[in-house]
Structure formats: C-alpha cells, structure tokens
Enzyme design. Structure first.
Site, short mmCIF file in Angstrom:
data_model
loop_
_atom_site.label_atom_id
_atom_site.label_comp_id
_atom_site.label_asym_id
_atom_site.label_seq_id
_atom_site.Cartn_x
_atom_site.Cartn_y
_atom_site.Cartn_z
N GLN A 101 -1.75 -6.98 2.39
CA GLN A 101 -1.77 -5.61 2.30
C GLN A 101 -1.23 -5.50 0.90
O GLN A 101 -0.87 -4.13 0.26
CB GLN A 101 -0.39 -5.57 3.07
CG GLN A 101 -0.52 -5.49 4.67
CD GLN A 101 0.89 -5.42 5.38
OE1 GLN A 101 1.82 -4.78 4.93
NE2 GLN A 101 0.77 -5.71 6.66
N HIS A 165 3.93 -6.44 3.52
CA HIS A 165 5.18 -5.64 3.42
C HIS A 165 5.54 -5.71 2.07
O HIS A 165 6.51 -6.05 1.69
CB HIS A 165 6.10 -6.40 4.29
CG HIS A 165 5.98 -6.01 5.82
ND1 HIS A 165 6.99 -5.94 6.63
CD2 HIS A 165 4.96 -5.52 6.58
CE1 HIS A 165 6.66 -5.82 8.13
NE2 HIS A 165 4.98 -5.52 7.78
N GLU A 263 10.43 5.08 11.46
CA GLU A 263 11.65 5.87 11.12
C GLU A 263 11.35 7.04 10.02
O GLU A 263 10.56 6.63 8.89
CB GLU A 263 12.77 5.10 10.36
CG GLU A 263 13.34 4.23 11.54
CD GLU A 263 14.31 3.33 10.84
OE1 GLU A 263 14.85 2.66 11.83
OE2 GLU A 263 14.55 3.26 9.91
N TYR A 273 20.24 0.74 6.11
CA TYR A 273 19.50 1.65 7.20
C TYR A 273 18.97 0.45 8.27
O TYR A 273 18.39 0.85 9.17
CB TYR A 273 18.20 1.94 6.51
CG TYR A 273 18.60 3.32 5.75
CD1 TYR A 273 18.48 4.51 6.33
CD2 TYR A 273 19.28 3.13 4.49
CE1 TYR A 273 18.94 5.68 5.49
CE2 TYR A 273 19.69 4.20 3.92
CZ TYR A 273 19.52 5.54 4.23
OH TYR A 273 19.98 6.48 3.64
#
Length: 398
Positions: A101, A165, A263, A273
């Site tokens: 990624q 990520h 989210e 969070y």
C-alpha cells in the site's frame, strides 16, 4: 463535547443505505446522457478529464485552476492540464518505497502557495528497520518542470516490517496547521497494548505540525515526556481521508475498519477514536467484534457516521467538502472516494448529522481513490485507482 456513541437510528440508516446503493445504477456512461444525482434537481455530466494515469493517489489543484497535481503511487508527480490532457512528470520528487500500500501518496499545497509555491507530499520510505510514512515539501518550478529544494520535514516513528496502512492524507486547517494521517501498520494484537492506543509512537494517529514540520506547543501531548508530541488524535486504524469543514473549520477524517467498521470522524484535540478497543468492526472472516462499542467506554470519541459489522462497509479514501459554485445545492456536502464499494459517496451534513444520499459514478464499477473540487469552476474531479486510470470531471448538465 465528546460524542460517545453513534445513535442506533443513524447506524441502522447507514446499514440500510449501504445495502440499497449496491443495486443503484448511479450515473450513466458519458455516451448515454445524464441523470439526477444527489437530489432530484441536480443533473450532472461526467467526462474523462485525464486518461492513462497509473494508480493515482492524490489530487491538488493550483489556486488559479491552471493545472492539477496528481500523484502516482509508483512515484511520479504529474503536473497536468485537465482541459487538454497534457501532463509533465516533475523532477525533484523524493524516492519512495512503492510496495504493498506504500508509494507516493498525497499532495497538498501550502496556504500561501501563490507567494511561496510550496508543495507537500506524503510517501512511504524504508530502512533496515522496515518502512513508515513521511511528509516533505519543495517549491514548484513550472518553468523547469521540477519540485525544487525538496526536503523531508517529518518522519513517523517507528519504522516497522509491514507494507500496509500508511495512512496517508495531508491537509492544512484555517489556522495554518498541517495535519498528516498515519495508519496502524496492520498490527493484529487487538487490545489495550495495540500501537494505535499508545501515545508513545505516531502509528494509528493523526499528527499536527507547523508548516516546517516542527511540533506546535499547543499539541495535546507535547508536555508528556513519554508521548509523541506530534500526535493530535490516536486510536485511528487507517485514516485515508482528511477535509476541513468550510464553515466550522473542523478537521473531518475518514478511516478503514477491519471487517466493515469504517468511520467518518470529527477530530477533537487529544481524542482517542477507539481502535481497536472500541470499534464497530468484526475480525476478518468472522462475526466476532474487534472491541466493545464506542458507547461502552467513556474515554473514546465515537464516529459521526459509521458502517457496522454486517453492513458491507465502505472503505473510504480521499474526502472533500463541496465549496464550489457549480452545484449550489451541494454546498457544505461531503464527498468520499469509495474503494471496495466502487463509487463516489455523497453525504449531506447538518452539524454532526450526516446522511448518505444518491452516489456518483456507481455505474462505472471502479475503485475511487481521491476527490477534489476545482477552485474556479467548482467541478468535482475524482481519481480512479487502477493501472490505466481516468480522472473524471463531474460538471453540471447544462
């Protein structure tokens, strides 16, 4: 004030809509005309402004709309003309770690770009310890086709052995602070010892920096000797969207869940969070919750909109608030690029109330990586995540 839970009504509405939009026809192809989208009075025309782009990741218009900067994940930064299709691969761009990624990710401009010509890039880098997310800046020299004097200004710590990520969006707020999102790097030790629940590192967080990469004295953990002073929020899984609300100036963020659990958040200074101790995800391949619900803990901030486990989710990437003139009915609305769901999501926003309405580009069946608003025409531009990709222009049907 911390919003400690998602209302059941809003969560059920999200589940219902995520099921219904899967069968929507959305917008027709360019050859077949136009249809209303978002509401019954707004019709659009979709054209390919650019073609042949290789896995575009980030979009940023120059203030006069004369050119559009486009990052390609493999490592090229393109200066493009959406009117003619011309493009130049700029020199002076940093080397990137383009695996998994990772690669060349987001691009954004300094608020005073007209005078300083500063362009900011986020990208992944590697060393013997693994890889991480970095942000740097340089000056756009259009005459020489280059980014001059590029310099790294902040490197997220630590480097880890993972190719996933990285985050990684960057945006300036109305006060001139630079926000950069960093993912949790796919650590699977769900629980209180997860990296995203630690303020000692930069992983699974949104950072707040000065424009030169230094850490503001007003950051929430700057006086904690055991914490990273750059951290503004934590408990974020893989945030790939950041946008500034055009009226309130608040920073809005979108992030991926595990299995579903995606989210939309409004960032609060020092907010936790929840990932992964409080979350709406399930573990991949199961119906087992990753953590407890947000409402079960007093110390976490709940999303203003979420996709619960079993809803099918909506892995959200780039996001923008619409503040242009071309679509008056859309002013203040939120647009989010959808990857696995393969459409551009459209939300109305009323304070903290977020409602999904008819999507754009659903008929194209393509992964949407980023979206931006042109500063002069007010048209929307959306980048497709593919090796030979278009960038769509969405304009009023006149």
């Amino acid at each position: 004030m911390v919003d400690k839970h998602i209302s059941r009504r809003r969560l059920l509405a999200a589940v219902a809509l995520s099921s219904s939009v899967a069968g929507c026809t959305g917008l027709p192809s360019e050859e077949s005309g136009t249809t209303p989208s978002g509401n019954s009075t707004t019709s659009v025309e979709v054209t390919e402004a650019l073609t042949g782009i290789s896995n575009p990741w980030g979009l940023a218009f120059l203030p006069d709309e004369s050119r559009l900067l486009v990052t390609e994940q493999a490592g090229r930064l393109l200066l493009t003309d959406p009117e003619t299709g011309d493009r130049t691969a700029l020199t002076g761009v940093p080397d990137v770690y383009a695996r998994g990624q990772g690669g060349l990710l987001d691009v954004t401009l300094h608020p005073d770009f007209d005078s300083n010509h500063l362009v900011y890039l986020t990208y992944s880098v590697a060393d013997e310890g693994g890889s991480t997310t970095r942000v740097g800046r340089g000056r756009l020299d259009r005459d020489r086709g280059q980014i001059a004097d590029f310099e790294p200004i902040y490197t997220a710590r630590p480097f880890v052995e993972s190719d996933g990520h990285y985050g990684s969006r960057a945006v300036f707020d109305t006060e001139g602070y630079l926000y950069v999102s960093v993912g949790d790097r796919q650590f699977k030790n769900f629980g209180p010892n997860h990296v995203a629940q630690s303020r000692e590192n930069d992983l699974g967080s949104v950072l707040r920096l000065h424009d030169d990469g230094s850490i503001p004295d007003s950051n929430p953990f700057v006086d904690d000797p055991g914490a990273s002073g750059a951290v503004f929020t934590f408990g974020n899984r893989n945030p790939q969207g950041l946008a500034i609300h055009p009226e309130t100036g608040a920073v809005w963020e979108t992030e991926f869940g595990e299995r579903d659990g995606d989210e939309i958040n409004i960032l609060e200074k020092g907010g936790n969070y929840g990932w992964p101790v409080a979350d709406n995800s399930c573990k991949y391949g199961t119906d087992d919750p990753v953590g407890v619900s947000h409402e079960a803990r007093e110390d976490v901030v709940a999303p203003v909109y979420g996709w619960a486990c079993g809803s099918g989710g909506f892995p959200p990437s780039g996001t923008t608030f619409y503040d242009g003139k071309a679509f008056p009915d859309w002013r203040g609305d939120l647009f989010i690029a959808g990857l696995a769901k393969r459409y551009l999501a459209h939300f109305t926003v009323d304070g903290r109330e977020v409602t999904e309405v008819e999507p754009l580009l659903a008929d194209r069946d393509q992964r949407i990586r980023d979206v931006t608003v042109s500063p002069v025409s007010g048209h929307l531009y959306a980048a497709v995540d593919a090796d030979n990709a278009p960038i769509y222009r969405i304009a009023p049907d006149e």
